[in-house]
Design a protein around this motif. Sequence first.
Motif, PDB file in Angstrom:
ATOM      1  N   TRP A 294       0.946  -1.216  -0.162  1.00 26.16           N
ATOM      2  CA  TRP A 294       0.149   0.001  -0.108  1.00 26.16           C
ATOM      3  C   TRP A 294       0.962   1.179  -0.061  1.00 26.16           C
ATOM      4  CZ3 TRP A 294      -5.027   1.049  -0.418  1.00 26.16           C
ATOM      5  CH2 TRP A 294      -5.526   2.528  -0.013  1.00 26.16           C
ATOM      6  N   ALA A 297       2.148   1.754  -3.568  1.00 23.18           N
ATOM      7  CA  ALA A 297       1.321   2.142  -4.593  1.00 23.18           C
ATOM      8  C   ALA A 297       0.801   3.700  -4.167  1.00 23.18           C
ATOM      9  CB  ALA A 297       0.153   1.300  -4.356  1.00 23.18           C
ATOM     10  N   TYR A 300       3.537   6.018  -5.396  1.00 24.34           N
ATOM     11  CA  TYR A 300       3.175   6.209  -6.712  1.00 24.34           C
ATOM     12  C   TYR A 300       2.230   7.155  -7.115  1.00 24.34           C
ATOM     13  CZ  TYR A 300       1.752   5.353 -11.454  1.00 24.34           C
ATOM     14  OH  TYR A 300       1.547   5.083 -12.860  1.00 24.34           O
ATOM     15  N   ALA A 317      -4.488   1.970  -9.454  1.00 26.45           N
ATOM     16  CA  ALA A 317      -3.276   1.639  -8.994  1.00 26.45           C
ATOM     17  C   ALA A 317      -3.407   0.933  -7.572  1.00 26.45           C
ATOM     18  CB  ALA A 317      -2.595   3.018  -8.781  1.00 26.45           C
ATOM     19  N   LEU A 318      -4.412   0.836  -7.075  1.00 26.46           N
ATOM     20  CA  LEU A 318      -4.514   0.080  -5.605  1.00 26.46           C
ATOM     21  C   LEU A 318      -5.193  -1.206  -5.870  1.00 26.46           C
ATOM     22  CD1 LEU A 318      -5.441   3.423  -3.575  1.00 26.46           C
ATOM     23  CD2 LEU A 318      -3.065   2.396  -3.715  1.00 26.46           C
ATOM     24  N   LEU A 321      -3.411  -4.651  -6.191  1.00 28.63           N
ATOM     25  CA  LEU A 321      -2.696  -5.236  -4.944  1.00 28.63           C
ATOM     26  C   LEU A 321      -3.359  -6.635  -4.327  1.00 28.63           C
ATOM     27  CD1 LEU A 321      -1.891  -2.039  -2.933  1.00 28.63           C
ATOM     28  CD2 LEU A 321      -0.604  -3.083  -4.326  1.00 28.63           C
TER      29      LEU A 321
END
Length: 390
Positions: A294, A297, A300, A317-318, A321
């Motif tokens: 986390w 990410a 980023y 983006a998350l 995961l």
Amino acid sequence: MDSEEWDSVLQYLSDQPDFPSPQSERPVSAMAGISVLAPATVQQLVTPPSSESSHSPPESREQAPPDQSPGNTIVSVSTTFHPGANLLPIAPDLIFLTSDGVFFYVHTTQVLAMSSNQFNGLVPPNPTKAKTRDDLGTVVPLPEEANVLNVILHAVYEASCAHYYPSLDTLLTAVDAMESYGLSPKVHIAPSTHLYSLILSQAPVQPIVVYALAASHDLFDLAVPVSSHLLSFPLYSLTDDLAVRIGPVYIKRLFFLHLGRLDALKRLLLPPPHPHPPAGECDFTEQKKLTRAWALASAYLAWDARPDLSTSAMESALCPLADHLSCHICKRSLSERVKQLIVQWSVVKSVGILGSGDAAKYTSGCLRDPMSDPSVRSLSAFQHGHSIPP
């Protein structure tokens, strides 16, 4: 019919004037037979020949065109502000003449009631009427064009000019000219006025230009909703002329709008998904992997963040995961945390100046100075490389 008679007929047809072309799309109409005190506009009539020259050849006599014959003078008159308009119970007693030759018939009482300087000193309290044939009032020439004056006079009469579809440049020119005629933009561009709605409807076309207009006249209620269209505006492209027009106060608000939203995004990204009690093979050591993932990410997202970052970019983006997690509880915790982040960011984007709390502070227009918040001051000091004053 012999050849001489045919020649006279053909000569008559060739002398007829061409049909008039359609008028351009302007807020004016043509009126015939009106006599006004405007020497530059009323066309001069040709003097008829004397009786001594009655025997001269016809082609040597000076003739007047049909539209310049006596009693048939054509002038351009506003389609809204004309002599027969029922704008007020009384008849108009004042005439404005624009630079492009259009007449606007208005009321002295209405103009003086709205103007704080007697319309730039052009309209005295007790004007002397021009004694013309129709007694229509005094003609006052103005430097503005018809489309600009049309917007100004609609504001004077608190009427909407939206049906004329004025361009954004026309609206900007009209608002800038209001102050010279004693018309306060703050009064005539309030949220409840027609002009406010008309300008705001065109704000998405050139938001920075409308924001500069609001800033130059301190129209805070207009700058707030317009600033929501500036989240994607690159601040480095701001020209010197626009910066001077906007001024330091609203420049600061625009910069802090961007900086504040970026700081708010970093705050929202910081907390990782909530851990859960050890269950089966998923202990605290395994849950630290999700925390580290986390953090990477979110870093980023924060590194390439923009004030107009979309929620779909956050999800892309998350959410991946979860593909590297084997614990169903961790997956559910990650999903809940992403949903919470999306909701929080959406609130920051939509609450706006009329909201309250941190969300309102970081959105359009900056309700209060963001530098009063310690976190924003820390971010600004870090970026400029100096310490924060106490």
